[in-house]
Design an enzyme around this catalytic site. Sequence first.
Site, PDB file in Angstrom:
ATOM      1  N   CYS A 134       8.670  -0.169  14.655  1.00 16.09           N
ATOM      2  CA  CYS A 134       8.835   1.288  14.759  1.00 16.09           C
ATOM      3  C   CYS A 134       8.721   1.753  16.204  1.00 16.09           C
ATOM      4  O   CYS A 134       9.336   2.737  16.589  1.00 16.09           O
ATOM      5  CB  CYS A 134       7.813   2.001  13.890  1.00 16.09           C
ATOM      6  SG  CYS A 134       6.153   1.587  14.328  1.00 16.09           S
ATOM      7  N   ILE A 171      14.718 -12.204  -2.135  1.00 14.31           N
ATOM      8  CA  ILE A 171      15.855 -12.899  -1.512  1.00 14.31           C
ATOM      9  C   ILE A 171      15.452 -13.344  -0.111  1.00 14.31           C
ATOM     10  O   ILE A 171      14.986 -12.521   0.693  1.00 14.31           O
ATOM     11  CB  ILE A 171      17.091 -11.981  -1.477  1.00 14.31           C
ATOM     12  CG1 ILE A 171      17.485 -11.640  -2.915  1.00 14.31           C
ATOM     13  CG2 ILE A 171      18.255 -12.634  -0.724  1.00 14.31           C
ATOM     14  CD1 ILE A 171      18.491 -10.547  -3.045  1.00 14.31           C
ATOM     15  N   GLU A 224       4.188   8.051   9.424  1.00 19.38           N
ATOM     16  CA  GLU A 224       4.541   7.283  10.621  1.00 19.38           C
ATOM     17  C   GLU A 224       5.990   6.860  10.426  1.00 19.38           C
ATOM     18  O   GLU A 224       6.284   6.020   9.577  1.00 19.38           O
ATOM     19  CB  GLU A 224       3.595   6.092  10.753  1.00 19.38           C
ATOM     20  CG  GLU A 224       3.508   5.569  12.174  1.00 19.38           C
ATOM     21  CD  GLU A 224       4.562   4.546  12.479  1.00 19.38           C
ATOM     22  OE1 GLU A 224       5.760   4.924  12.544  1.00 19.38           O
ATOM     23  OE2 GLU A 224       4.202   3.371  12.667  1.00 19.38           O
ATOM     24  N   LEU A 225       6.897   7.490  11.194  1.00 22.39           N
ATOM     25  CA  LEU A 225       8.316   7.416  10.852  1.00 22.39           C
ATOM     26  C   LEU A 225       9.209   6.777  11.913  1.00 22.39           C
ATOM     27  O   LEU A 225      10.395   7.061  11.994  1.00 22.39           O
ATOM     28  CB  LEU A 225       8.828   8.829  10.549  1.00 22.39           C
ATOM     29  CG  LEU A 225       8.024   9.605   9.496  1.00 22.39           C
ATOM     30  CD1 LEU A 225       8.564  11.011   9.344  1.00 22.39           C
ATOM     31  CD2 LEU A 225       8.033   8.884   8.160  1.00 22.39           C
ATOM     32  N   TRP A 242       8.362  -2.972   5.290  1.00 20.66           N
ATOM     33  CA  TRP A 242       8.559  -4.419   5.218  1.00 20.66           C
ATOM     34  C   TRP A 242       8.495  -5.119   6.571  1.00 20.66           C
ATOM     35  O   TRP A 242       8.563  -6.343   6.638  1.00 20.66           O
ATOM     36  CB  TRP A 242       9.934  -4.718   4.605  1.00 20.66           C
ATOM     37  CG  TRP A 242      11.016  -3.787   5.111  1.00 20.66           C
ATOM     38  CD1 TRP A 242      11.470  -2.661   4.474  1.00 20.66           C
ATOM     39  CD2 TRP A 242      11.745  -3.866   6.339  1.00 20.66           C
ATOM     40  NE1 TRP A 242      12.439  -2.037   5.239  1.00 20.66           N
ATOM     41  CE2 TRP A 242      12.624  -2.760   6.392  1.00 20.66           C
ATOM     42  CE3 TRP A 242      11.754  -4.764   7.412  1.00 20.66           C
ATOM     43  CZ2 TRP A 242      13.490  -2.517   7.454  1.00 20.66           C
ATOM     44  CZ3 TRP A 242      12.605  -4.523   8.478  1.00 20.66           C
ATOM     45  CH2 TRP A 242      13.456  -3.413   8.492  1.00 20.66           C
ATOM     46  N   LYS A 294       1.449   0.710  -2.403  1.00 24.59           N
ATOM     47  CA  LYS A 294       2.826   0.448  -2.865  1.00 24.59           C
ATOM     48  C   LYS A 294       3.570  -0.148  -1.670  1.00 24.59           C
ATOM     49  O   LYS A 294       4.072   0.562  -0.811  1.00 24.59           O
ATOM     50  CB  LYS A 294       3.481   1.771  -3.304  1.00 24.59           C
ATOM     51  CG  LYS A 294       4.537   1.641  -4.389  1.00 24.59           C
ATOM     52  CD  LYS A 294       5.664   0.685  -4.092  1.00 24.59           C
ATOM     53  CE  LYS A 294       6.761   1.310  -3.251  1.00 24.59           C
ATOM     54  NZ  LYS A 294       7.770   0.327  -2.816  1.00 24.59           N
ATOM     55  N   PRO A 295       3.638  -1.503  -1.620  1.00 27.54           N
ATOM     56  CA  PRO A 295       4.346  -2.135  -0.491  1.00 27.54           C
ATOM     57  C   PRO A 295       5.857  -2.016  -0.668  1.00 27.54           C
ATOM     58  O   PRO A 295       6.335  -1.596  -1.725  1.00 27.54           O
ATOM     59  CB  PRO A 295       3.923  -3.599  -0.578  1.00 27.54           C
ATOM     60  CG  PRO A 295       3.091  -3.757  -1.808  1.00 27.54           C
ATOM     61  CD  PRO A 295       3.125  -2.478  -2.584  1.00 27.54           C
ATOM     62  N   SER A 296       6.603  -2.420   0.354  1.00 27.58           N
ATOM     63  CA  SER A 296       8.065  -2.360   0.257  1.00 27.58           C
ATOM     64  C   SER A 296       8.583  -3.435  -0.693  1.00 27.58           C
ATOM     65  O   SER A 296       8.141  -4.588  -0.654  1.00 27.58           O
ATOM     66  CB  SER A 296       8.698  -2.563   1.631  1.00 27.58           C
ATOM     67  OG  SER A 296      10.084  -2.782   1.474  1.00 27.58           O
TER      68      SER A 296
END
Length: 489
Positions: free
Chosen positions: A295, A31, A260-261, A161, A185-187
Amino acid sequence: MAIPNVRIPSRQLYIDGEWREPVKKNRIPIISPATEEIIGEIPAATEEDVDIAVEAARRALARDDWGSTTGAQRAKYLRAIAAKILERKSELAKLESLDCGKTLFEAAWDMDDVAASFEYYADLAEALDSKRKTPVDLHLDSFKTYVLREPLGVVGLITPWNYPLLMATWKVAPALAAGCAAILKPSELASITCLELGEICREVGLPPGALNILTGLGPEAGAPLVSHPHVDKIAFTGSGATGVKIMTAAAQLVKPVTLELGGKSPIVVFDDIDNLDLAVEWTLFGCFANAGQVCSATSRLILQESIASEFLERLLLWIKNIKISDPLEEDCKLGPIVSSGQYEKVLKFISKAKDEGATILCGGERPQHMKKGYYVQPTIITDVNTSMEIWKEEVFGPVLCVKTFKTEEEAIELANDTKYGLASAIMSKDVERCERFTKAFQTGIIWFNCSQPTFTQLPWGGRKRSGFGRDLGEWNISKCFLVLKWPQI
Ligand SMILES: NC(=O)C1=CN([C@@H]2O[C@H](COP(=O)(O)OP(=O)(O)OC[C@H]3O[C@@H](n4cnc5c(N)ncnc54)[C@H](O)[C@@H]3O)[C@@H](O)[C@H]2O)C=CC1
Ligand SMILES: NCCCC(=O)O
Ligand code: NA
């Protein structure tokens, strides 16, 4: 200004060097965050595809064409990937911008960083050859040994993302440099350019299975990767909540993770700054670049009281120069938020701040001239207290909250008043004070008189609830993707 056209390639999962339809044949719509229209689709992997990809990765490690390569041989692949990224830079930047809503200018910047990261890890891969076997003198005649550095094995790389291809590269490049076999595994919110990385790997002849790319939903494609017994490590960038789930699942198998958050990073501005406008500009860049979806965004402005009103006035003046438009317009400065879910979340943070008694100094709404798309005005919030949600929680949108201080001690206390510990910035011309803050800030990254510059050579990661382990730099490759052994000889 004309908006450039770009075709979105239709891809499958990239497994074992080939495009492969997901076992369940599911697909997810893409989208456009700028128009809210469906502009394509990506394949949706499930547990069955994870099993196939893990097997392909294991076979790659067992085969000489990947498992027995020298660092110098792997460096050639990494440099070939970097060259292809630069060759396709303009197209990839457009795809990135279409997919996640970042401005074309920032997306082009990302592609340069992607190529530079592959180049940097090519150099480190080469350097690994001389460090593979390190003799250790035991000062004994009877025992001799050396320490051997080997690739960790099959690694799962789960990425977000906000910088889709760049965050993937920060993990893929060191993993391949080390000689691991990887599953990316990407977003699901932005996977287009990561799938193009698959095409690039195919074109440069990267051995099958060395890198596999599984797009899909977190619980369906990410979770099985984490709990797969033959995935030896997980490197993750994303939300704290998902980080906790990943760490919990990995713990069942005693599987190492790096996390990494994100954060709620402070920018502390003192009244001795030389150039007020420059400080204002960095403050805006630090919070509103990539529409605040960073981030390390310095989203808490901690301002010395003596310059607070003048600084805020200038901020308000500068903020008017931020052009909000379709991100593919070349002079766009602020694009949309990535998805409707994230857009609603950002607006909810703003309305909660209002409910809690804060003042919306500017912004706070959808810009009137953008009728479609997930756009939010650049927003500054004052009259904030430290118990408010807006002070404590990561918004991941163009929202800056402000508090003032009188003394250095008070500034330090406010800066560290957070569960997070990723980044921080100080603006002051007093070098000794900056040094004192280096010690005081409880973060992994510290900027002096700027905010956000990032360097491939330097370790990227946080403390406290911002996670542990590091992306980038040589520490990343040695700590995250290599394993140590020693034989007695
Ligand atoms: N640290 C950072 O750079 C980022 C932080 N965030 C924060 O996270 C919030 C939510 O964004 P989301 O896209 O929902 O982030 P998320 O953390 O859920 O997504 C990141 C990645 O994890 C995957 N994932 C989700 N659930 C999983 C599971 N159970 N097991 C394995 N993988 C899983 C996703 O598919 C995606 O690839 C944002 O509002 C922002 O505050 C989001 C993106 C990047
Ligand atoms: N400038 C790169 C920021 C990376 C991140 O948001 O994770
Ligand atoms: Na998207």
